[in-house]
Scaffold this active site. Structure first.
Site, PDB file in Angstrom:
ATOM      1  N   ASP A 194       8.729  -5.339  12.597  1.00  0.00           N
ATOM      2  CA  ASP A 194       7.721  -4.730  11.720  1.00  0.00           C
ATOM      3  C   ASP A 194       6.312  -5.299  11.923  1.00  0.00           C
ATOM      4  OD1 ASP A 194       9.267  -2.771  10.507  1.00  0.00           O
ATOM      5  OD2 ASP A 194      10.122  -4.193   9.078  1.00  0.00           O
TER       6      ASP A 194
ATOM      7  N   ASP B 119      13.502   2.701  11.454  1.00  0.00           N
ATOM      8  CA  ASP B 119      12.130   2.382  11.035  1.00  0.00           C
ATOM      9  C   ASP B 119      11.245   2.003  12.224  1.00  0.00           C
ATOM     10  OD1 ASP B 119      14.324   1.784   9.358  1.00  0.00           O
ATOM     11  OD2 ASP B 119      13.058   0.784   7.900  1.00  0.00           O
TER      12      ASP B 119
HETATM   13  N1  GLY Z   1      11.232  -0.787   6.896  1.00  0.00           N
HETATM   14  C1  GLY Z   1      12.038  -1.090   5.755  1.00  0.00           C
HETATM   15  C2  GLY Z   1      11.923  -0.098   4.683  1.00  0.00           C
HETATM   16  O1  GLY Z   1      11.492   1.018   4.854  1.00  0.00           O
HETATM   17  O2  GLY Z   1      12.297  -0.446   3.570  1.00  0.00           O
END
Ligand code: GLY
Length: 369
Positions: free
Chosen positions: A94, A151
């Site tokens: 992320d 994600d």
């Molecule tokens: N990327 C983790 C979420 O969307 O909670």
């Protein structure tokens, strides 16, 4: 531009002109707003994956209003995030969300050269997570060496950006390999997507699907659907690859079939009918993705669906009052509450609502490209 969207963005701007000052005074990164105060992330301090959405929100509002407070506030948190490069152990895939939307957004708006270097640094960290067996590793636990998640399609934007910026094809090649694996292993016949797939980290062979933040194994967690929709749309825009566009279309059509009559979004498209569990972040992310898909395909139905989603959020779940710090209500981090928030305001919901409104008003600087 429809006046109601401009009015909503103005209301957002005015509210954050008041409430963001409180975050600045405490030098925190707001994660959510509860009981009239800002609350910081539940895990991993300033390294929690959502940290970039606050500066992104500030930079969106700066682009719209040109109020220098928002630039200053975005940069305050950008600096906190850059300090997190030193923690390493908490940073994961992320870094795309965290740094493209903070340092990358600052560079895009102002040409700040240090922000550009910090964004390239983050891209190198993301590329360092690539397993040549065919995927980008999501998380850091020794039990999760083969885990990849849907994600990550959003995080690939950082790699596409880095290849263009550095004139070095390595970043894009890695992004394409990961996107190809995701297209093959995550996207189902009906256009729904899995959240977590585990691969053998040596061979790259698919091992199994794991339950993630949705209702159950094999279900359709709505935010994951939205990440897939927007992520493949961005991959199509970045590469021109028609297979990514076809995948984005399939995920988008499935998402549109699940939009509720009130425009709000269930947390999981397979959740029991009697459960009222919403995740409005999913609706806001999907609205942004659908508008970008309309841009690529000229299919007006996507714009209509995006408006339905945004109207639903504004009509039912936008709190512009002084009783709270943030705006978008009924955001849910995880179907089976993991402590990160259920039916509450969460900052990245506000970010995507601002991005959607900015697209509708024609002021979105488009931080993802
Ligand atoms: N990327 C983790 C979420 O969307 O909670």
């Amino acid at each position: 531009m429809q006046d109601s969207y401009k009015a909503a963005l103005e209301q957002m701007t005015e509210k954050f002109q008041r409430t963001a000052r409180l975050a600045a005074e405490e030098n925190i990164i707001p994660y959510k707003s509860e009981h009239g105060t800002w609350v910081t992330s539940p895990y991993d301090g300033n390294s929690w994956w959502t940290g970039g959405f606050w500066p992104a929100l500030m930079f969106q509002l700066y682009a719209f209003s040109r109020d220098p407070f928002f630039l200053e506030e975005g940069r305050r948190v950008e600096a906190l995030l850059v300090e997190e490069f030193r923690t390493y152990q908490y940073l994961n895939h992320d870094v795309g969300f965290m740094y493209l939307l903070s340092c990358g957004a600052d560079y895009k708006l102002t040409g700040n050269t240090q922000s550009r270097l910090d964004t390239l640094h983050a891209a190198s960290l993301l590329m360092g997570r690539f397993n040549p067996a065919g995927f980008i590793r999501a998380w850091n636990s020794p039990q999760q060496t083969g885990f990849a998640i849907i994600d990550c399609m959003m995080n690939l934007s950082l790699l596409f950006w880095a290849s263009r910026e550095s004139q070095d094809p390595r970043f894009e090649k890695v992004a394409r390999i990961h996107a190809d694996t995701t297209m093959r292993e995550f996207v189902r016949e009906d256009g729904s997507v899995s959240h977590i797939i585990e691969f053998d980290p040596e061979s790259g062979k698919r091992m199994k699907e794991h339950p993630g933040q949705g209702y159950a194994l094999g279900s359709s967690w709505s935010r994951g659907q939205a990440w897939g929709l927007y992520g493949f749309t961005l991959a199509a825009r970045n590469t021109g690859n028609p297979e990514y566009l076809a995948t984005a279309l399939s995920i988008a059509r499935n998402f549109c079939r699940h939009i509720r009559p009130d425009g709000l979004t269930d947390c999981d498209f397979c959740q029991p009918k009697e459960e009222e569990r919403l995740d409005n972040i999913a609706g806001a992310v999907a609205a942004c993705g659908l508008m970008e898909l309309r841009f690529l395909t000229s299919e007006d139905a996507f714009m209509d669906a995006a408006r339905t989603l945004v109207d639903g959020l504004l009509d039912h779940c936008a709190d512009f009052s002084d009783a709270s710090m943030g705006i978008l209500t009924h955001c849910t981090a995880s179907y089976h509450d993991d402590g990160a928030g259920r039916h509450t305001n969460i900052t990245y919901g506000d970010y995507f609502l601002a991005e959607a409104l900015a697209k509708l008003c024609g002021t979105d600087p488009m931080f993802w490209i």
